[in-house]
Write a protein that holds these residues in place. Structure first.
Motif, short mmCIF file in Angstrom:
data_model
loop_
_atom_site.label_atom_id
_atom_site.label_comp_id
_atom_site.label_asym_id
_atom_site.label_seq_id
_atom_site.Cartn_x
_atom_site.Cartn_y
_atom_site.Cartn_z
N ILE A 3 0.87 -1.18 0.00
CA ILE A 3 0.00 0.00 0.00
C ILE A 3 0.90 1.23 0.00
O ILE A 3 1.77 1.37 0.86
CB ILE A 3 -0.93 0.01 1.23
N GLY A 4 0.71 2.11 -0.97
CA GLY A 4 1.58 3.28 -1.07
C GLY A 4 0.82 4.54 -1.41
O GLY A 4 -0.41 4.59 -1.34
N ARG A 5 1.57 5.56 -1.77
CA ARG A 5 1.01 6.86 -2.08
C ARG A 5 0.79 7.04 -3.58
O ARG A 5 1.32 6.31 -4.40
CB ARG A 5 1.92 7.97 -1.54
N GLU A 6 0.03 8.07 -3.91
CA GLU A 6 -0.28 8.37 -5.30
C GLU A 6 0.92 9.01 -6.00
O GLU A 6 1.85 9.51 -5.36
CB GLU A 6 -1.49 9.33 -5.36
N ALA A 7 0.91 8.99 -7.32
CA ALA A 7 1.96 9.66 -8.10
C ALA A 7 1.96 11.14 -7.75
O ALA A 7 0.91 11.77 -7.61
CB ALA A 7 1.71 9.47 -9.59
N GLY A 8 3.16 11.70 -7.58
CA GLY A 8 3.27 13.11 -7.19
C GLY A 8 3.51 13.30 -5.71
O GLY A 8 3.86 14.40 -5.27
#
Length: 293
Positions: free
Chosen positions: A171-176
């Motif tokens: 689970i990670g963060r969005e692009a940018g």
């Protein structure tokens, strides 16, 4: 009669001297009071002169740090309103560039193309990127190579790295996101991660990992709470000390993005200076990040 008159005159003179002494003492006290009043008035006037809004926004990872700094600054300067819009690092940099923000907040260094557009960066703190797993996961330490394998899907089962016999969920963060950029660049997995979920805030990643026994993710050290378990990386736990001495390898800067060559408003400059001061260092450390001074 002469003796009586002499005594009367002496009494009048004595009373006059006492009266003069009392006036002098009162005058001295009054002067001291005026000096203190002037000092207080000057301080109040200086505070009153500093007013208006300071618009900040960007990285969600800096939320605790900016919250602590803003609260302390506004308490000392009640005429100033410091706002924070948690929209992600790239949005913070864009806001600084187009003038919708006084100060953009980024949890990564500015890119060359951003600097070429007339922006400058000022690092106001350092932050460790913590690797977090579900509290039920038995894995306790991961190497950078293992983290890369887990992130790209080369390692598909937790049992391969000391965890349970269960599939790996990233689970990670969005692009940018500055946190995503920092994690992927340091671990060396840019554009290679096999994300199950890409979420738009640090809090959402924490909640996702906490809800899934097989999940792991990356979040700002300043945001880690008891809902997840932080693993060590190559035997080193993320902390203020290990980030500062460089022994914890997954770390990045917290950055102010501002326009090169353009003056900030008086209130924005005051907040900027305060955030870089020794006075602010304790607040930054208490919020879980590493101050620069």
């Amino acid at each position: 009669m002469k003796r009586f008159m002499a005594m009367a005159i002496a009494c009048v003179m004595a009373a006059g001297l006492v009266a003069c002494g009392g006036s002098e003492s009162t005058a001295t006290t009054s002067t001291a009071g005026s000096t203190a009043g002037s000092t207080t008035a000057s301080s109040a006037e200086a505070t009153a002169d500093l007013s208006g809004a300071v618009a900040t926004g960007g990285s969600t990872s800096v939320e605790k740090v900016i919250g602590a700094l803003s609260e302390a600054f506004m308490e000392a300067n009640p005429g100033v309103d410091v706002t924070y819009d948690p929209t992600g690092s790239s949005a913070g940099v864009t806001g600084a560039a187009d003038g919708t923000l006084d100060i953009g907040l980024s949890s990564r260094a500015l890119k060359e193309e951003e600097i070429s557009k007339g922006l400058k960066e000022t690092t106001f703190a350092l932050d460790g990127i913590a690797i977090v797993v579900n509290t039920e996961n038995t894995a306790t330490d991961l190497s950078l190579e293992q983290i890369a394998g887990l992130a790209t899907g080369e390692i598909t089962n937790w049992s391969e790295v000391g965890g349970p016999d269960a599939p790996v969920v990233l689970i990670g963060r969005e692009a940018g996101s500055g946190t995503r950029d920092g994690f992927e660049s340091i671990v060396g997995v840019e554009d290679k991660c096999a994300y199950e979920q890409e979420l738009t805030s640090t809090g959402a990643v924490l909640a996702g990992v906490a809800a899934n026994p097989n999940a792991f993710g990356y979040v700002s050290l300043a945001s880690v709470d008891e809902s997840v378990k932080m693993v060590t990386v190559d035997g080193v736990a993320a902390s203020e000390e290990t980030v500062k001495d460089g022994s914890y390898k997954i770390q990045r800067p917290f950055v102010f993005a501002t326009k090169e060559g353009e003056e900030l408003s008086a209130q924005a400059q005051a907040f900027y200076d305060f955030a870089l001061s020794e006075e602010a260092a304790e607040l930054i450390a208490a919020a879980g990040a590493v101050p620069m001074v």
